[in-house]
Design an enzyme around this catalytic site. Structure first.
Site: not given
Ligand code: MG
Length: 452
Positions: A101, A242, A244, A246
């Site tokens: 992440s 960020d 990844d 999400d």
């Molecule tokens: Mg994330």
């Protein structure tokens, strides 16, 4: 207590989350999904972000899952929301996302998502760990099939386009700066916003697992370049994701950073406006700004609070009567698309909202609270001590408090939470109030109460 699983998967540096451990864990994950499945085949999606250790961990994960008899669909480098969307789209039985992440580049993680699109919490991770080293490879003729699918990002984009008014966006052509942070957003954001019809400028849009452009977490300090570019280019807004994808934050046309809580509050407004009101409760975590509760109340809805972490948000939404879900760091769940946080759908909703009015105008509908966050270094023993001291203080003074995931103490128009991190050696203190001074005072006060 789970040995490897944290709040949301298994996270570590490469000397902790080694290929050997990834292989053993993946055999256990495969066995867990097989045990839960009544069908003869168990199909697991595997995705990774662009970290340098991603490919070697992918080999171990794919191998482990197939060795215990799961069929693997490898979607390559893809954002977390893309992988989670694909679970639903392909009716898969689960998913393993190899991504740490927003953490620094030397970190990586295995995030496990079930067939409903809900990520596996620490408690369910414990069940998986019970199968460690018990899950053995199957007979030679029962090993799983490994296939590649390079359509995932395209399918995710196609789905997002259905949830926004592309005609309106194409007519208005809002000018948006996209800060992809050298992460998985590079693979989806520029293409998505071009297809939506936006006029785009990009920043840090080449994938690089070292994150050379900026640290992966889109904090205000980390997106200074984005803020400057929005102002100098006269753009309508800026968006940063960020690592990844999400989580998402915005920058308005004046260069004002829009914190994650406000991204969620705006999302509630936009969804309510489109659907003619709120049907159901607003789901959020105990660390979220009161601004979300205020916006929900104004629209005639109420907030249901959960422990911090995506798995708890999604689990609460599945219980029913949920309008939408979101968390304080800019992760928003749009249940019409999936039960996972989707920073790209949230970004597309911003593009749509900009056709109506400026982002600074929208922000006038969200009350401003000032937020102060402190991080206290603490090992496991200290984590318990700090939280217990804050709890004892609340009880002694008869303050209204919630002891889910640390201690949240409510004081009317301000509140504070003292909470142990699930993944790192910190106790976090968040304080929120109508003025910055009051929030700072509260945070400092509870720092000394917690540390004794
Ligand atoms: Mg994330």
């Amino acid at each position: 207590m789970a040995r490897y699983f944290g709040t949301n998967g298994v996270r570590g540096r490469f000397d902790e989350l080694t290929p050997e451990l990834a292989l053993r864990l993946s055999q256990a994950i495969g066995a867990y999904f097989k045990n839960q499945n009544t069908k003869p085949e168990t199909r697991i999606i595997v995705a990774r972000d662009c970290r340098l250790t991603g490919d070697v961990l992918r080999s171990a994960v794919v191998s482990g899952l197939a060795a215990v008899g799961c069929d693997v669909i490898d979607i390559g480098i893809a954002s977390s929301p893309t992988a989670e969307f694909m679970v639903k789209k392909l009716k898969a039985d689960g998913c393993v996302i190899i991504s740490a992440s927003h953490n620094p580049p030397e970190w990586n993680a295995l995030k496990v998502v079930d067939g409903r699109g809900v990520s596996v919490s620490r408690e369910r991770g414990e069940e998986i760990e019970k199968l460690l080293d018990k899950a053995r490879p199957v007979e030679w003729d029962k090993v799983g099939k490994i296939t590649m699918n390079d359509m995932a990002t395209g399918m995710h984009i196609e789905a997002i386009m259905k949830f926004v008014d592309t005609k309106k966006i194409k007519a208005k052509k809002p000018k948006i700066v996209l800060d992809c942070g050298n992460g998985t957003a590079c693979f989806i954001a520029p293409k998505l916003f071009k297809e939506l019809g936006c006029n785009i400028l990009t920043l840090n849009s080449h994938p690089d697992g070292r994150f050379p452009g900026r640290p992966s977490e889109p904090t205000e300090a980390n997106v200074k370049e984005l803020i400057a570019l929005v102002k100098s280019s006269g753009a309508d807004a800026g968006i940063a994701w960020d690592g990844d994808g999400d989580r998402v934050i915005f920058v308005d046309e004046k260069g004002t950073y829009v914190i994650g809580d406000k991204v969620y509050a705006l999302s509630i407004l936009w969804k309510a406006e489109k659907e003619g009101g709120i049907k159901g409760d607003v789901i959020t975590t105990v660390a979220t700004s009161k601004a979300v509760e205020d916006v929900a109340a104004k629209l005639g809805s109420r907030v249901r609070y959960t422990a911090i972490g995506a798995p708890y948000l999604s689990e609460e939404m599945i219980k029913g009567n949920a309008f939408m879900g979101g968390e304080e760091v800019g992760g928003v769940i749009w249940p019409e698309c999936s039960l996972a946080k989707d920073g790209f759908l949230t970004g597309a909703k911003l593009a749509e909202a900009l056709c109506e009015k400026k982002l600074s105008e929208w922000l006038k509908e969200v009350p401003t609270y000032y937020n102060v966050k402190l991080k206290l270094e603490a090992d496991d023993k200290k984590k318990k001590e700090f939280v217990l001291r804050a709890l004892a203080h609340a009880k002694k003074n008869k303050f209204v408090h919630v002891d889910v995931d640390g201690v949240r103490i409510n004081f009317g128009d301000s509140w504070i939470i003292v909470r142990p991190s699930g993944t790192e050696n910190y106790v976090r203190i968040f304080a929120e109030a109508r003025t910055k001074e009051k929030a700072e005072r509260l945070a400092k006060e509870y720092e000394s109460i917690a540390t004794g």
